[in-house]
Motif scaffolding. Structure first.
Motif, PDB file in Angstrom:
ATOM      1  N   PRO A 118      29.820   9.108 -23.232  1.00  0.00           N
ATOM      2  CA  PRO A 118      30.269  10.432 -22.981  1.00  0.00           C
ATOM      3  C   PRO A 118      30.038  10.924 -24.850  1.00  0.00           C
ATOM      4  O   PRO A 118      30.287  12.098 -24.769  1.00  0.00           O
ATOM      5  CB  PRO A 118      32.150   9.296 -24.242  1.00  0.00           C
ATOM      6  CG  PRO A 118      31.686   7.988 -23.164  1.00  0.00           C
ATOM      7  CD  PRO A 118      30.172   7.568 -23.043  1.00  0.00           C
ATOM      8  N   MET A 119      29.213  10.524 -25.482  1.00  0.00           N
ATOM      9  CA  MET A 119      28.868  10.876 -26.467  1.00  0.00           C
ATOM     10  C   MET A 119      27.680  11.896 -26.120  1.00  0.00           C
ATOM     11  O   MET A 119      27.693  12.814 -26.441  1.00  0.00           O
ATOM     12  CB  MET A 119      27.605  10.165 -27.400  1.00  0.00           C
ATOM     13  CG  MET A 119      28.809   9.307 -28.218  1.00  0.00           C
ATOM     14  SD  MET A 119      27.650   7.586 -29.815  1.00  0.00           S
ATOM     15  CE  MET A 119      26.368   7.390 -28.684  1.00  0.00           C
ATOM     16  N   LEU A 120      27.101  12.244 -24.600  1.00  0.00           N
ATOM     17  CA  LEU A 120      25.795  12.947 -24.366  1.00  0.00           C
ATOM     18  C   LEU A 120      27.084  14.174 -23.757  1.00  0.00           C
ATOM     19  O   LEU A 120      26.462  15.313 -24.441  1.00  0.00           O
ATOM     20  CB  LEU A 120      25.109  12.262 -22.912  1.00  0.00           C
ATOM     21  CG  LEU A 120      24.388  13.340 -22.055  1.00  0.00           C
ATOM     22  CD1 LEU A 120      23.173  13.723 -23.575  1.00  0.00           C
ATOM     23  CD2 LEU A 120      23.291  12.279 -21.309  1.00  0.00           C
ATOM     24  N   VAL A 121      28.045  13.834 -23.193  1.00  0.00           N
ATOM     25  CA  VAL A 121      28.875  14.489 -22.558  1.00  0.00           C
ATOM     26  C   VAL A 121      29.076  15.547 -23.561  1.00  0.00           C
ATOM     27  O   VAL A 121      29.859  16.485 -23.400  1.00  0.00           O
ATOM     28  CB  VAL A 121      29.733  14.360 -21.583  1.00  0.00           C
ATOM     29  CG1 VAL A 121      31.016  15.234 -21.199  1.00  0.00           C
ATOM     30  CG2 VAL A 121      29.603  13.831 -19.883  1.00  0.00           C
ATOM     31  N   ILE A 122      29.688  14.701 -24.008  1.00  0.00           N
ATOM     32  CA  ILE A 122      30.738  15.763 -26.210  1.00  0.00           C
ATOM     33  C   ILE A 122      29.462  16.821 -26.094  1.00  0.00           C
ATOM     34  O   ILE A 122      30.047  17.837 -26.766  1.00  0.00           O
ATOM     35  CB  ILE A 122      31.089  14.709 -26.820  1.00  0.00           C
ATOM     36  CG1 ILE A 122      32.372  14.013 -25.886  1.00  0.00           C
ATOM     37  CG2 ILE A 122      31.875  15.546 -28.191  1.00  0.00           C
ATOM     38  CD1 ILE A 122      34.084  14.980 -25.996  1.00  0.00           C
ATOM     39  N   LEU A 123      28.249  15.891 -26.150  1.00  0.00           N
ATOM     40  CA  LEU A 123      27.223  17.404 -27.487  1.00  0.00           C
ATOM     41  C   LEU A 123      27.268  18.527 -26.058  1.00  0.00           C
ATOM     42  O   LEU A 123      26.424  19.667 -27.091  1.00  0.00           O
ATOM     43  CB  LEU A 123      25.876  15.860 -27.047  1.00  0.00           C
ATOM     44  CG  LEU A 123      24.822  16.823 -27.716  1.00  0.00           C
ATOM     45  CD1 LEU A 123      24.574  17.263 -28.729  1.00  0.00           C
ATOM     46  CD2 LEU A 123      23.278  16.217 -27.391  1.00  0.00           C
ATOM     47  N   PHE A 124      27.218  17.974 -25.328  1.00  0.00           N
ATOM     48  CA  PHE A 124      26.539  19.459 -23.644  1.00  0.00           C
ATOM     49  C   PHE A 124      27.772  20.440 -23.875  1.00  0.00           C
ATOM     50  O   PHE A 124      27.644  21.733 -24.059  1.00  0.00           O
ATOM     51  CB  PHE A 124      26.794  18.604 -22.188  1.00  0.00           C
ATOM     52  CG  PHE A 124      26.421  19.176 -21.270  1.00  0.00           C
ATOM     53  CD1 PHE A 124      25.379  20.650 -21.736  1.00  0.00           C
ATOM     54  CD2 PHE A 124      27.871  19.614 -20.855  1.00  0.00           C
ATOM     55  CE1 PHE A 124      25.747  21.280 -19.928  1.00  0.00           C
ATOM     56  CE2 PHE A 124      27.339  20.645 -19.430  1.00  0.00           C
ATOM     57  CZ  PHE A 124      26.647  21.322 -19.460  1.00  0.00           C
ATOM     58  N   LEU A 125      29.416  18.981 -24.213  1.00  0.00           N
ATOM     59  CA  LEU A 125      30.476  20.502 -24.171  1.00  0.00           C
ATOM     60  C   LEU A 125      30.367  21.118 -25.166  1.00  0.00           C
ATOM     61  O   LEU A 125      30.786  22.291 -25.617  1.00  0.00           O
ATOM     62  CB  LEU A 125      31.732  19.779 -24.106  1.00  0.00           C
ATOM     63  CG  LEU A 125      31.271  18.992 -22.449  1.00  0.00           C
ATOM     64  CD1 LEU A 125      33.370  18.153 -22.217  1.00  0.00           C
ATOM     65  CD2 LEU A 125      32.015  20.177 -21.653  1.00  0.00           C
ATOM     66  N   ASN A 126      29.885  20.255 -26.337  1.00  0.00           N
ATOM     67  CA  ASN A 126      29.647  21.452 -28.510  1.00  0.00           C
ATOM     68  C   ASN A 126      28.483  22.700 -27.403  1.00  0.00           C
ATOM     69  O   ASN A 126      28.730  23.333 -28.575  1.00  0.00           O
ATOM     70  CB  ASN A 126      29.428  20.123 -28.782  1.00  0.00           C
ATOM     71  CG  ASN A 126      30.180  19.816 -29.626  1.00  0.00           C
ATOM     72  OD1 ASN A 126      31.092  20.737 -29.605  1.00  0.00           O
ATOM     73  ND2 ASN A 126      31.021  18.589 -29.711  1.00  0.00           N
ATOM     74  N   VAL A 127      27.488  22.389 -26.853  1.00  0.00           N
ATOM     75  CA  VAL A 127      26.513  23.074 -27.245  1.00  0.00           C
ATOM     76  C   VAL A 127      27.031  24.417 -26.212  1.00  0.00           C
ATOM     77  O   VAL A 127      26.426  25.428 -26.078  1.00  0.00           O
ATOM     78  CB  VAL A 127      25.557  22.364 -26.563  1.00  0.00           C
ATOM     79  CG1 VAL A 127      24.258  23.811 -25.505  1.00  0.00           C
ATOM     80  CG2 VAL A 127      24.605  22.062 -27.773  1.00  0.00           C
ATOM     81  N   SER A 128      27.300  23.798 -25.080  1.00  0.00           N
ATOM     82  CA  SER A 128      27.871  24.778 -23.659  1.00  0.00           C
ATOM     83  C   SER A 128      29.321  25.879 -24.965  1.00  0.00           C
ATOM     84  O   SER A 128      29.484  27.316 -24.708  1.00  0.00           O
ATOM     85  CB  SER A 128      29.070  24.830 -22.688  1.00  0.00           C
ATOM     86  OG  SER A 128      28.198  23.353 -21.605  1.00  0.00           O
ATOM     87  N   LEU A 129      29.701  24.871 -25.820  1.00  0.00           N
ATOM     88  CA  LEU A 129      31.249  25.886 -26.168  1.00  0.00           C
ATOM     89  C   LEU A 129      29.565  27.014 -27.097  1.00  0.00           C
ATOM     90  O   LEU A 129      30.385  28.038 -27.353  1.00  0.00           O
ATOM     91  CB  LEU A 129      31.674  24.831 -27.695  1.00  0.00           C
ATOM     92  CG  LEU A 129      33.369  24.901 -28.298  1.00  0.00           C
ATOM     93  CD1 LEU A 129      33.971  25.390 -27.163  1.00  0.00           C
ATOM     94  CD2 LEU A 129      33.665  24.469 -29.225  1.00  0.00           C
ATOM     95  N   GLN A 130      28.715  26.538 -27.806  1.00  0.00           N
ATOM     96  CA  GLN A 130      28.284  27.835 -28.722  1.00  0.00           C
ATOM     97  C   GLN A 130      27.546  28.981 -27.701  1.00  0.00           C
ATOM     98  O   GLN A 130      27.561  29.583 -28.520  1.00  0.00           O
ATOM     99  CB  GLN A 130      26.838  26.323 -30.056  1.00  0.00           C
ATOM    100  CG  GLN A 130      27.596  25.774 -30.470  1.00  0.00           C
ATOM    101  CD  GLN A 130      28.950  26.624 -31.676  1.00  0.00           C
ATOM    102  OE1 GLN A 130      28.208  27.456 -32.027  1.00  0.00           O
ATOM    103  NE2 GLN A 130      29.753  25.772 -31.432  1.00  0.00           N
ATOM    104  N   LEU A 131      26.748  27.851 -26.934  1.00  0.00           N
ATOM    105  CA  LEU A 131      25.898  29.511 -25.950  1.00  0.00           C
ATOM    106  C   LEU A 131      27.187  29.969 -25.385  1.00  0.00           C
ATOM    107  O   LEU A 131      26.848  30.774 -25.333  1.00  0.00           O
ATOM    108  CB  LEU A 131      24.559  27.853 -24.942  1.00  0.00           C
ATOM    109  CG  LEU A 131      23.883  27.909 -26.290  1.00  0.00           C
ATOM    110  CD1 LEU A 131      22.709  27.148 -24.567  1.00  0.00           C
ATOM    111  CD2 LEU A 131      23.717  28.357 -27.284  1.00  0.00           C
ATOM    112  N   LEU A 132      27.867  30.000 -24.939  1.00  0.00           N
ATOM    113  CA  LEU A 132      29.299  30.433 -23.743  1.00  0.00           C
ATOM    114  C   LEU A 132      30.317  31.109 -24.748  1.00  0.00           C
ATOM    115  O   LEU A 132      30.052  32.134 -24.306  1.00  0.00           O
ATOM    116  CB  LEU A 132      29.050  29.478 -22.268  1.00  0.00           C
ATOM    117  CG  LEU A 132      28.123  29.149 -21.407  1.00  0.00           C
ATOM    118  CD1 LEU A 132      29.074  27.869 -20.742  1.00  0.00           C
ATOM    119  CD2 LEU A 132      27.224  29.981 -21.124  1.00  0.00           C
TER     120      LEU A 132
END
Length: 190
Positions: free
Chosen positions: A167-181
């Motif tokens: 879950p921590m990896l996925v939340i990290l990925f989602l946060n990066v997606s939020l910033q980039l996309l």
């Protein structure tokens, strides 16, 4: 007068966000083939069917994508933005904002999807600690939505002493997606 405007903006954002999340839940539950036979699924179907069924006659599905529901979610996001522009009463006609709002609505829709996934993962993570084998209709929906994101992450990060770090990896990925996309699309925000 400013207090009334702030309260109206808050109420508009809250109500239309709830509508948007219900429509997005329908879309994602269909996408992951979640069970609609529980109370949550029945609520979502009964509240969205009056709009989705007529839209399906106009907008057919593309393969497994329910484009009518996705279009409805986009329209709700656009209505939310238009309402906020109208309430803010900046003196500039809304038609000047409209082309920008069409793009910002895409960002708002992506943002809502990412927050929906984050909430599902967070709830799933907390419940796995507190009551890992419990059943509730909400938990069924949460697990259905979060599992397609968590399963690939579990292959990358094995459990450590029974602790699932995916879950921590996925939340990290989602946060990066939020910033980039999403952030560039919402940068146009008024």
């Amino acid at each position: 007068m400013q207090y009334l405007q702030n309260a109206t903006i808050y109420l508009t954002q809250a109500l239309l966000a709830i509508v948007l999340y219900v429509v997005l839940l329908r879309f994602w539950m269909q996408w992951v083939r979640a069970d609609f036979r529980n109370e949550v699924g029945q609520f979502i179907i009964s509240t969205t069917n009056p709009v989705v069924i007529p839209l399906r006659r106009i907008i057919p599905s593309i393969k497994t994508v329910d484009t009518a529901t996705l279009f409805l979610a986009y329209i709700v996001a656009l209505i939310k933005l238009l309402a906020l522009v109208a309430i803010s009463n900046s003196g500039i006609p809304w038609s000047a904002y409209f082309p920008t709002l069409l793009v910002v609505a895409i960002g708002a829709l992506l943002e809502a999807c990412i927050y929906l996934f984050m909430a599902a993962i967070f709830i799933s993570f907390i419940v796995s600690w507190v009551a890992p084998h419990s059943y509730h209709p909400v938990l069924s929906v949460v697990r259905s939505i979060s599992e397609p994101l968590l399963a690939p992450a579990r292959k990358l990060i094995p459990t450590i002493g029974g602790l699932d770090l995916s879950p921590m990896l996925v939340i990290l990925f989602l946060n990066v997606s939020l910033q980039l996309l999403v952030a560039p699309l919402l940068g146009f925000r008024i």
